[in-house]
Design an enzyme around this catalytic site. Structure first.
Site, PDB file in Angstrom:
ATOM      1  N   GLU A  81       2.727  -8.218  -1.915  1.00 53.98           N
ATOM      2  CA  GLU A  81       1.541  -8.876  -1.383  1.00 53.98           C
ATOM      3  C   GLU A  81       1.345 -10.416  -1.482  1.00 53.98           C
ATOM      4  O   GLU A  81       0.919 -11.356  -0.619  1.00 53.98           O
ATOM      5  CB  GLU A  81       0.334  -8.238  -2.085  1.00 53.98           C
ATOM      6  CG  GLU A  81      -0.013  -6.786  -1.330  1.00 53.98           C
ATOM      7  CD  GLU A  81       0.803  -5.636  -2.121  1.00 53.98           C
ATOM      8  OE1 GLU A  81       1.839  -5.936  -2.768  1.00 53.98           O
ATOM      9  OE2 GLU A  81       0.158  -4.587  -2.039  1.00 53.98           O
ATOM     10  N   GLY A 117       0.610  -1.355  -0.146  1.00 62.37           N
ATOM     11  CA  GLY A 117       0.044  -0.028  -0.006  1.00 62.37           C
ATOM     12  C   GLY A 117       0.887   1.094  -0.096  1.00 62.37           C
ATOM     13  O   GLY A 117       0.336   2.412  -0.153  1.00 62.37           O
TER      14      GLY A 117
END
Ligand code: COA
Length: 260
Positions: free
Chosen positions: A135, A112
């Site tokens: 991720e 993020g």
């Protein structure tokens, strides 16, 4: 406004937002995302603010990702909602903000964090910065726009490699592949961001708003970027900034844009 997780400093016409959870490497929890939305919204409404610089506090991280502790036990529905809300509230919001946003990446920009830097209008980095979308190493995929914005910036093949390997790249490599525009030392990072911001403030913010819309239109499904450009170009002719810009040129003086 009182914030718990970010600092907002205004030195008109430039504002700086610093994500301030250094003990958690500035990871984006729900509250921080909301505070960032509120700060961007407030600064965007303030016409004295012409550029926003976004950075992380401490010397180690810009943002080390979404806060993993918040979503570790989420269901399928909760996961989808997390991505949808985050994209709307922060990532798409920043990309479409009228006020230019420069991300000054001062360390880890992961998950993020890199997605937030990519949502900014452009990026610069300190030479210790490390960027990546890790991720898949956690069993998820990037959910804040990373699968879309990374290929736009570095090309599909490089983005696929970065996403599949979950590897981090350094600042110089990030510059070579177009992810960041400039690399400098950590000490010089904010001075450079301010120097670039100051250059922007000399120009017409009204015209810049139109340019942001037109550039972004290229990446919106169903939008014809050329048509948006034509419309925004035409709109400029009705602004006081255009009158001032052209008059100042003909009078051989620096323009003093009224911003409308
Ligand atoms: N979410 C929540 N907490 C995070 C975090 C994240 N994304 N990234 C770092 N933190 C926390 C750590 O849990 C640790 O907290 P603690 O001191 O309470 O245990 C603190 O920040 C410092 O991180 P630490 O891992 O001890 O630092 P390090 O220098 O050893 O490693 C990183 C730095 C960035 C390599 C490592 O923190 C990391 O891999 N973070 C996760 C990156 C990631 O996968 N992001 C994508 C999320 S979708």
């Amino acid at each position: 406004m009182n914030y718990q997780n970010i600092l907002v400093e205004q030195q008109h016409p430039i504002a700086t937002i610093t994500i301030n959870r250094p003990k958690k490497l500035n990871a984006l929890n729900r509250e921080t995302i909301q505070e960032l939305h509120d700060a961007f919204s407030t600064l965007n409404a303030d016409h004295a603010v012409k550029v926003i610089i976004l950075t992380g506090s401490g010397e180690k991280a810009f943002v080390a990702g979404a806060d993993i502790s918040e979503f570790a036990d989420f269901s399928v529905e909760e996961g989808g909602k997390l991505a949808a809300q985050g994209q709307e509230l922060l990532f798409d919001y920043v990309q479409n903000l009228e006020t230019p946003v420069i991300a000054a990446v001062n360390g880890f920009a992961l998950g993020g964090g890199l997605e937030l830097a990519m949502a900014a209008h452009f990026r610069i980095a300190s030479d210790n910065a490390k960027m990546g979308l890790p991720e898949v190493s956690l069993g998820v995929i990037p959910g804040y726009g990373g699968t879309q914005r990374l290929p736009q910036l570095v090309g599909k093949g490089k983005a696929m490699e970065m996403i599949m390997t979950a590897a981090m790249i350094g600042a110089e490599e990030a510059k070579q592949c177009g992810l960041v525009n400039h690399v400098t030392t950590q000490e010089e990072l904010l001075p450079l961001a301010n120097k670039l911001a100051a250059k922007i403030t000399r120009n017409s913010l009204v015209a810049i708003r139109g340019a942001i819309k037109a550039v972004n239109a290229k990446y919106i499904d169903g939008k014809n970027g050329y048509e948006v450009e034509i419309e925004e170009f035409g709109n400029c002719f009705g602004t006081d900034d255009f009158k001032e810009g052209t008059t100042a040129f003909l009078e051989k003086r620096q323009a003093d844009f009224p911003g409308k």
